[in-house]
Each structure stands twice: as C-alpha cells, then as structure tokens.
Scaffold this active site. Structure first.
Site, PDB file in Angstrom:
ATOM      1  N   HIS A 109       0.850  -1.193   0.000  1.00  0.00           N
ATOM      2  CA  HIS A 109       0.000   0.000   0.000  1.00  0.00           C
ATOM      3  C   HIS A 109       0.889   1.248   0.000  1.00  0.00           C
ATOM      4  CE1 HIS A 109      -3.108   2.860   1.000  1.00  0.00           C
ATOM      5  NE2 HIS A 109      -4.020   1.921   0.905  1.00  0.00           N
ATOM      6  N   GLY A 190       5.517  20.793  11.922  1.00  0.00           N
ATOM      7  CA  GLY A 190       6.741  20.041  12.207  1.00  0.00           C
ATOM      8  C   GLY A 190       7.877  20.415  11.278  1.00  0.00           C
ATOM      9  N   PRO A 191       9.029  19.770  11.468  1.00  0.00           N
ATOM     10  CA  PRO A 191      10.235  20.104  10.714  1.00  0.00           C
ATOM     11  C   PRO A 191      10.126  19.727   9.237  1.00  0.00           C
ATOM     12  CG  PRO A 191      10.589  18.130  12.027  1.00  0.00           C
ATOM     13  CD  PRO A 191       9.256  18.650  12.422  1.00  0.00           C
ATOM     14  N   LYS A 197      13.240   7.358  10.485  1.00  0.00           N
ATOM     15  CA  LYS A 197      12.472   6.363  11.247  1.00  0.00           C
ATOM     16  C   LYS A 197      10.959   6.550  11.047  1.00  0.00           C
ATOM     17  CE  LYS A 197      11.989   4.239  15.790  1.00  0.00           C
ATOM     18  NZ  LYS A 197      11.200   4.785  16.871  1.00  0.00           N
ATOM     19  N   GLY A 199       9.262   8.984   8.758  1.00  0.00           N
ATOM     20  CA  GLY A 199       8.695   9.467   7.496  1.00  0.00           C
ATOM     21  C   GLY A 199       7.859  10.700   7.774  1.00  0.00           C
TER      22      GLY A 199
END
Lengths: 334, 334
Positions: A109, A190-191, A197, A199
């Site tokens: 998937h 977020g960054p 780890k 994604g």
C-alpha cells in the site's frame, strides 16, 4: 424539624429533575467523531500496543481494526467526543512513532510514514468543518509531541494540489527525503526535513467513505494493475474512487483495493459491476470481496436497491434505524 | 447547623448516584416489542383515526404505516414496552372494530376480519416466548373489549394446524360464518359465532419478517398467480415464503406480494432470483420492488453480500450499528 425534611425533599426533587433534564438534553446532542488512522505495520505486538492506547482512553470506543501482511498496514476505527478522540489519536500515533521503523517497512500500500493517514470523520452532531479544525489541532499536537513532519490533506489542506493524497504520497516514503525539502512541498506542521524512522504523517477530515477490496482470480499483478487503473479516478475511472492492485501470496491471487469516497454519488454496485466488466476482458473471475473497515449503511442500501430494483429504501426505513430514531426522539421509553 | 448541611449533601450525592445507577441499568435493559397490526381498510379517514390511537399512546412510537386501495389493507408498525404496546394495540383495534364494516370490504389480500392479523415481535431484551404470552394477553383483552372472536396463530396457537394462517383464513371472511361454528374451528377467545361487521381477528407472535413486493410487467393476473404459486411455501415454493398475486389497476401491472418469514434461512436475493426465473418463462420484466413495512438490516446485508460476493459482512460491522453498540456498551459518552 419536619419542615427541614420537607424542604430537603423538595430540593432533592428539583435537583433530580434538573439533573435529568440536563443529562437528557446533553445526551440527545452528543457529538460523535470517528477517527480512522492507518499505521504502517502488521507486527501483532506493535498492533497490540497501538490499540491499547485507544482502549485505555476515556470516552473513546474502538470500533474495528484490520491488518494484513501484504499491505503491511493497520487500519483502526474509533469514535468519541472531540477532545477525547484527538487525545487518543495523539497517544496512538506517538506509540506508533516510537515502535515503527520505516527503514524496515515493506508493504504494497502506498505510504509516506509510520502514521500514514489520519482522517477525522463527522458521525453525529458535528460538521465536516469542525472535523477540519480537529485535524489541524491534531496535526499540530502530533508534530509537537513527536517532532515529525505532518501534511494536511483533503479539505484541511491549504489548496487543492496540496490536498491531493496522490500528490502528497508521490514517490512514497522512499522519495520523501528528496521531496520534503523542495519549495512548496514543506509540511504543514513540524520540521521540513526527512525523519528516516518516521517518514511523515498525513492528516485531514472527510466524510464517511467505503473501503472495499475485491479479490480477483489471477496471480498476474500486471493485469490486476491495469484493472485498478480502469477504476481509479485520477487515471480515467470513477471520480470518487481510488484503486490499487496488490498480490496476496497466501492465496496466490490479486486484490483490487479501493477507497470509494462519495459512495452516494458513486455507489458500490456500479464500481463492482465495472470491475467485473474489466475482469471479464481477461477472463478473470471474482473470487470474493470485503469491506476494509466498517460498512456504511447507505452503501448497503444502494447495493440492495440496485440489484432488487427496490424503490422506497432509505435509511430511516431500515427497522433497526427506525427503532433507534424513535428511542432518541421520544426518550419516552425511560 | 453545618453538620446538617454536610449530611444533607452526602445524602444527596448517594441518592443521585443510586438514581443514575438504577436509571442507567434500566435503560440498558429496556425491552422493546414491535407490533404490526393489519387492518382491512384503505379509507384515509379510518386510517387516521386508527393511527391516532397509536400516536396518543404513552411509551409507544409509530414507526411506519402503509395502505393501498388494491389490497384495501393498512399495515402499521409501532414499538414500545410490553404493557404500552398491548394497550395501544387494543385501543387501535377497538377503533378499527368501531369504524370498519367488513360487509362492505373488498380487497385482494386474504383477510378474515377488520383486524386481520396482529403479530407481536421481539426487538430487544424480550424473548419470542414472552411475545407469545403478550399475544394471548392481547387476544383475550380484544375479545373482551369488543366481544369479537379471536384466533391465535403461529407459535401462540394450540397446535400446528390451528397455527397456520392459511388454514385460519380458509375461505376468508366470506366463509367465516359457515366455518366458525364447526367443531375444532372455534376461536381461542370471544364468541364462537359470526360477527358480520367485524369478522374475526388473528393474533400471534413471530420473529421479524420481511414484507417484500415485486411489481411485474404484466396485466395478466392469471399468470401472476402462477408465479406467486411457484414461490409460496405451501404450494411447493420456499419454506419460509408466503406469496400472492394482485392486480394494480393504476399501473395496469401485477404485484407479487410476499412475506418472507425467516429471511436468514431464505434470503431475499434467492427469492428475487427465483421470481426472475419464473418471470423469464413468460417474458415478463421486473418493474420494481418495495419493502412492505420496514426493511430488516440483516436482509440488506444478505442481499449486498450475495451480489458483491462479500465475505465479512455482519450486523456489527455496519458503521451505524457499531457506533450504536459502542454507545450502549460503555455509556462513557454521557
């Protein structure tokens, strides 16, 4: 002394009446949001720990979960009120961020990260717009808590391009490192950098959709992919359908996995009949099908109405729903 | 003085806690019985007055009603607790006894009296056996109140012969005068004599059934009757199906009217497919179909699962039911 008892009793009656009135009023308008996070794992131990985060949450109910090796994907469904659903979702996703390592993940998937997609869905007394707000609130919290990139999709996204799941997942996890730093491709929270780890997570709001998988009697994934393509909206198929093909080793057949987003406009019988037509071209039989996750009642009504040519079938004419509505309306059963 | 307030407050807290516990416990186990009386009328004024008896009843909810001229039959569905359902049913039937005159009644559906058949159906927290007792209680009350003959059918009857609707309705209202005085044919309650205005009532208990009517593209009632016969259990058709044919003047076509008693054993798709096969023999197209009354969810699941070859579909995997179950189970939404 008697008068104290008398007034005490009166007060008690008034309080109980008030209590009933408030609780009943509140119950009648209870807000229910469904959350259906998809995690990139099929490891039973990881699955268990993620589910535990939902099971131990207050005011939240786990409705359903499925996972399989060939997709290597866990799909969970739970409901609750706004605050509780967001809290449980953050906890479950933080647990996934802790336990899943995308560097080792393989699955058929498409996925971008350990927490691949997290939609919030209005069930009752909540609007889709409120779910968009919930998605943003959740996305921000997840990004903060785990320091991971989060994309908004669908209605929650800044624009239609950014809202398209296919666009966000382009090249999948494997290409994320290259794409996330490109201008216009920065995450919403977020960054803006690749976290090997984790994604990245994709978060949004949508209406109830139908996850529908059809097993077809061929081991030829190339042919199965052609059939999936014929159904997929972006590739010329049905506007509200995403379709993909996967090989199921233990059965030695292929599966057409579909998300039917607006199953009232594109009912499942139509999708199924077209799939049959495309399979006939290659003399492939239909082996069976299944709902991935829960089946929306309206989709069953449309299927039944089509094949049996039923004229007068609506949700409130289904016995179980009519009884439920009557109970909610009157409360006179109490 | 302070201690009085303190103890008063403690007492209050205990009382409210007890109250919540009792009310919640009671609500969780609320008993729901459905009653689906069939009346021999299609006069809107009579229909209205019968429905009013149900609408004005306490703790009872009208779920559905349908009536049409060609059957000259009103089918009503309502739910409530034991006591309230029996009371509302007696009132509605007494109103029918007052307003309907069977001497003037013409209709294509077999019937024995103004109140033709009154089944009590367990919906939740009630057994079929309890519904049998309710049917007997109701039958006795109706016979007393209106001085009319009442037959028990199905499980409520003394034996299988007497329990068979076809046997009870033999010769219909028109032959009742001759048959009711024969030994072994006396009613279970009320006078064993012919009441020209009322006829006789038939009362019983059963599980939820599906009323399913299919319109077929022919005006030839003789052929339609052959098709109905092919489906009717007593005539060689499906064990759980009663089927009859009627002519619908305003559409100039015929209808196959069916009661499918155990639609889990004899699912509707099978009934429909056989009906199609029998119609094909005469080159008659299917014009459309409808549920008469409410559609049981399980019947829709079986239809959907058959045509789309779905493997994993059960009632608790339908979204709306899963949400409802979660709410009932936990009560944590309150």
């Amino acid at each position: 002394m008697l008068s104290i008892y008398f007034f005490g009793l009166c007060g008690l009656v008034i309080l109980i009446t008030l209590y009933c009135w408030i609780v009943k009023g509140w119950c009648a308008a209870v807000e229910i949001i469904e959350c259906v996070p998809n995690f990139s794992t099929s490891d039973p131990k990881v699955v268990e720990q993620i589910l535990n985060e939902i099971k131990r949450a207050r005011n939240v109910f786990l409705l359903d979960y499925t996972f399989d090796d060939y997709y290597s994907r866990l799909v969970v469904s739970f409901v609750g009120d706004k605050k509780s659903v967001v809290e449980a979702a953050v906890n479950a996703c933080a647990k996934a961020a802790e336990l899943i390592d995308m560097r080792k993940h393989k699955g058929q998937h498409p996925r971008l990260g350990a927490v691949d997609v997290v939609p919030f869905i209005p069930i009752s007394n909540v609007t889709l717009e409120e779910c968009v707000e919930l998605a943003k609130e959740f996305g921000e919290k997840l990004a903060e808590r785990c320091s991971v990139p989060v994309y908004l999709y669908g209605l929650a996204a800044a624009n239609a391009t950014r809202g398209d799941l296919d666009w966000i997942r382009e090249g999948e996890y494997e290409k994320l490192g290259e794409l996330i730093v490109k201008p216009g491709r920065e995450p919403d929270f977020g960054p803006a950098k690749f976290m090997p780890k984790f994604g990245a997570a994709i978060v949004g709001a949508r209406k109830v959709m139908a996850g529908f998988n059809v097993n077809i009697g061929t081991a030829d994934l190339k042919v199965a992919k052609k059939i999936a393509k014929a159904l997929h909206g972006h590739k010329g198929g049905f506007a509200n359908v995403k379709a993909m093909a996967a090989f199921i080793p233990e059965k030695n057949i292929c599966q057409i996995g579909m998300s039917v987003n607006d199953f009232e406009k594109t009912p499942l019988y139509r999708v199924f009949e077209l799939l049959k037509v495309e399979c006939e071209r290659y003399n492939i039989p239909i082996a069976g099908s299944e709902f991935c996750g829960l089946a929306p009642l309206k989709s069953l009504i449309d299927i039944s109405a089509y094949y049996l040519k039923i004229d007068n079938l609506t949700e409130d004419r289904v016995l179980e729903i009519a009884v439920q509505n009557a109970m909610e309306k009157g409360g006179a059963f109490e």
